[in-house]
Design a protein around this motif. Sequence first.
Motif, PDB file in Angstrom:
ATOM      1  N   ASP A  36       0.765  -1.250  -0.078  1.00 51.96           N
ATOM      2  CA  ASP A  36       0.047   0.020  -0.046  1.00 51.96           C
ATOM      3  C   ASP A  36       0.836   1.240  -0.189  1.00 51.96           C
ATOM      4  O   ASP A  36       1.986   1.086  -0.485  1.00 51.96           O
ATOM      5  CB  ASP A  36      -1.016  -0.190   1.417  1.00 51.96           C
ATOM      6  N   SER A  37       0.141   2.370   0.637  1.00 53.03           N
ATOM      7  CA  SER A  37       0.876   3.557   0.393  1.00 53.03           C
ATOM      8  C   SER A  37       2.282   3.798   1.131  1.00 53.03           C
ATOM      9  O   SER A  37       3.098   4.571   1.090  1.00 53.03           O
ATOM     10  CB  SER A  37       0.136   4.737   0.814  1.00 53.03           C
ATOM     11  N   MET A  38       2.401   2.858   2.255  1.00 56.21           N
ATOM     12  CA  MET A  38       3.775   3.016   2.904  1.00 56.21           C
ATOM     13  C   MET A  38       4.734   2.351   1.756  1.00 56.21           C
ATOM     14  O   MET A  38       6.134   3.133   1.995  1.00 56.21           O
ATOM     15  CB  MET A  38       3.864   1.979   4.049  1.00 56.21           C
ATOM     16  N   MET A  39       4.610   1.707   0.867  1.00 49.45           N
ATOM     17  CA  MET A  39       5.469   1.387  -0.077  1.00 49.45           C
ATOM     18  C   MET A  39       5.602   2.324  -1.185  1.00 49.45           C
ATOM     19  O   MET A  39       6.678   2.839  -1.616  1.00 49.45           O
ATOM     20  CB  MET A  39       5.423  -0.003  -0.671  1.00 49.45           C
ATOM     21  N   ALA A  40       4.392   2.692  -1.531  1.00 51.19           N
ATOM     22  CA  ALA A  40       4.230   3.679  -2.696  1.00 51.19           C
ATOM     23  C   ALA A  40       4.596   5.061  -2.632  1.00 51.19           C
ATOM     24  O   ALA A  40       5.089   5.952  -3.433  1.00 51.19           O
ATOM     25  CB  ALA A  40       2.813   3.578  -3.347  1.00 51.19           C
ATOM     26  N   ALA A  41       4.463   5.514  -1.281  1.00 53.18           N
ATOM     27  CA  ALA A  41       4.954   6.878  -0.962  1.00 53.18           C
ATOM     28  C   ALA A  41       6.361   7.199  -1.724  1.00 53.18           C
ATOM     29  O   ALA A  41       7.178   6.366  -1.592  1.00 53.18           O
ATOM     30  CB  ALA A  41       5.077   6.895   0.669  1.00 53.18           C
ATOM     31  N   ASN A  42       6.311   8.509  -2.067  1.00 57.53           N
ATOM     32  CA  ASN A  42       7.674   9.014  -2.529  1.00 57.53           C
ATOM     33  C   ASN A  42       8.165   8.444  -3.972  1.00 57.53           C
ATOM     34  O   ASN A  42       9.314   8.804  -4.274  1.00 57.53           O
ATOM     35  CB  ASN A  42       8.786   9.045  -1.412  1.00 57.53           C
ATOM     36  N   SER A 200      10.796  13.114  11.509  1.00 59.02           N
ATOM     37  CA  SER A 200      11.396  13.139  10.240  1.00 59.02           C
ATOM     38  C   SER A 200      11.240  12.104   9.269  1.00 59.02           C
ATOM     39  O   SER A 200      11.530  12.107   8.208  1.00 59.02           O
ATOM     40  CB  SER A 200      13.209  13.413  10.441  1.00 59.02           C
ATOM     41  N   LEU A 201      10.971  10.934   9.979  1.00 59.15           N
ATOM     42  CA  LEU A 201      10.715   9.726   9.199  1.00 59.15           C
ATOM     43  C   LEU A 201       9.347   9.516   8.729  1.00 59.15           C
ATOM     44  O   LEU A 201       8.827   8.647   7.990  1.00 59.15           O
ATOM     45  CB  LEU A 201      10.876   8.391   9.662  1.00 59.15           C
ATOM     46  N   HIS A 202       8.503  10.702   9.094  1.00 62.01           N
ATOM     47  CA  HIS A 202       7.030  10.606   8.543  1.00 62.01           C
ATOM     48  C   HIS A 202       6.694  11.982   7.783  1.00 62.01           C
ATOM     49  O   HIS A 202       7.328  12.888   7.672  1.00 62.01           O
ATOM     50  CB  HIS A 202       5.963  10.779   9.813  1.00 62.01           C
ATOM     51  N   GLN A 203       5.823  12.065   6.540  1.00 67.08           N
ATOM     52  CA  GLN A 203       5.431  12.759   6.223  1.00 67.08           C
ATOM     53  C   GLN A 203       4.590  13.874   7.214  1.00 67.08           C
ATOM     54  O   GLN A 203       4.328  13.666   8.063  1.00 67.08           O
ATOM     55  CB  GLN A 203       4.560  12.862   4.866  1.00 67.08           C
ATOM     56  N   GLU A 204       4.132  15.186   6.802  1.00 66.81           N
ATOM     57  CA  GLU A 204       3.287  16.079   7.613  1.00 66.81           C
ATOM     58  C   GLU A 204       1.929  15.193   8.150  1.00 66.81           C
ATOM     59  O   GLU A 204       1.751  15.781   9.273  1.00 66.81           O
ATOM     60  CB  GLU A 204       2.936  17.317   6.802  1.00 66.81           C
ATOM     61  N   ASP A 205       1.691  14.533   7.438  1.00 62.18           N
ATOM     62  CA  ASP A 205       0.273  13.661   7.769  1.00 62.18           C
ATOM     63  C   ASP A 205       0.516  12.784   8.958  1.00 62.18           C
ATOM     64  O   ASP A 205      -0.354  12.315   9.444  1.00 62.18           O
ATOM     65  CB  ASP A 205      -0.410  13.081   6.590  1.00 62.18           C
ATOM     66  N   MET A 206       1.714  12.616   9.346  1.00 58.25           N
ATOM     67  CA  MET A 206       2.030  11.619  10.136  1.00 58.25           C
ATOM     68  C   MET A 206       1.462  10.105  10.109  1.00 58.25           C
ATOM     69  O   MET A 206       1.239   9.156  10.871  1.00 58.25           O
ATOM     70  CB  MET A 206       1.564  12.001  11.795  1.00 58.25           C
ATOM     71  N   ILE A 207       1.355   9.755   8.869  1.00 57.65           N
ATOM     72  CA  ILE A 207       0.762   8.455   8.538  1.00 57.65           C
ATOM     73  C   ILE A 207       2.028   7.847   7.421  1.00 57.65           C
ATOM     74  O   ILE A 207       2.322   6.553   7.658  1.00 57.65           O
ATOM     75  CB  ILE A 207      -0.685   8.427   7.917  1.00 57.65           C
ATOM     76  N   SER A 214      11.228   6.243   4.145  1.00 58.90           N
ATOM     77  CA  SER A 214      11.093   5.157   2.885  1.00 58.90           C
ATOM     78  C   SER A 214      12.521   4.554   2.919  1.00 58.90           C
ATOM     79  O   SER A 214      12.786   3.336   2.685  1.00 58.90           O
ATOM     80  CB  SER A 214      10.711   5.737   1.643  1.00 58.90           C
ATOM     81  N   ALA A 215      13.565   5.264   2.952  1.00 58.16           N
ATOM     82  CA  ALA A 215      15.124   4.885   3.152  1.00 58.16           C
ATOM     83  C   ALA A 215      15.277   3.910   3.815  1.00 58.16           C
ATOM     84  O   ALA A 215      15.893   2.871   4.168  1.00 58.16           O
ATOM     85  CB  ALA A 215      15.985   6.217   3.068  1.00 58.16           C
ATOM     86  N   ALA A 216      14.719   4.330   5.453  1.00 56.83           N
ATOM     87  CA  ALA A 216      14.965   3.557   6.370  1.00 56.83           C
ATOM     88  C   ALA A 216      14.456   2.050   6.468  1.00 56.83           C
ATOM     89  O   ALA A 216      14.915   1.019   6.665  1.00 56.83           O
ATOM     90  CB  ALA A 216      14.581   4.361   7.939  1.00 56.83           C
TER      91      ALA A 216
END
Length: 230
Positions: A36-42, A200-207, A214-216
């Motif tokens: 899902d979007s955890m993988m697709a983000a960025n 810092s490991l999240h976007q502004e939506d904190m989701i 993503s790199a981590a």
Amino acid sequence: MFRPLIALFSALFLLSACGEVVTESTRDARILLIGDSMMAANRGSGRAVANAIERQLGEEVIDRSVIASRYFYFLPISGAAGLRLPAQYQPGGWDWVVINGGGNDLMFGCGCGFCNTMVDRLVSRDGTSGAIPELVARIRKTGAKVVYSGYLRNPGLYTPVRACKPYGDELDRRLARMAARDDGMIFLPMSDLVPAGDPSLHQEDMIHPSPKGSAAIGARIAAAIRANGG
């Protein structure tokens, strides 16, 4: 008059969200990623999880993850668009299939409340049945190994989906039991990846993960693949 046009544009929008197409030119790749979007983000900036895995391992990763995908998604177009997560999987000569998913079923399927039945539908308490074991068993029959990734948490910070945490924690426990039964499956939790109070490991939506997040995630997945025979 307008309804067919609306349906057409909706279908085209959903299809545009599809992940990477598996073609003859990509069938030499050893690693498939779905989720899902955890993988697709960025992905638009080339800094999604799959990109991070590619950099870490020095090889191609076929990324078919789709934003908003779920295991239980019943719109007619959902399978073709990859919104129904199991439909993202395509047969190939994969050595590894990286998966995440289930969070959107908890968020949208039961609103992060009274989700015990939904968790059961995803994976049983003993890890032997449910939508996730069915998908993993289908993949494992091909001989591919599976890395199933858990979700990021954001300890010490506000999150709009904080009510999902107990169900997400239970999903992690069940996935761990599932992996304990199969040497060819790794459950890789991400619940400890974010330092307490670090946004810092999240976007502004904190989701969703930031590029750093993503790199981590990708680095942890790549390390697990490398440690288990590459």
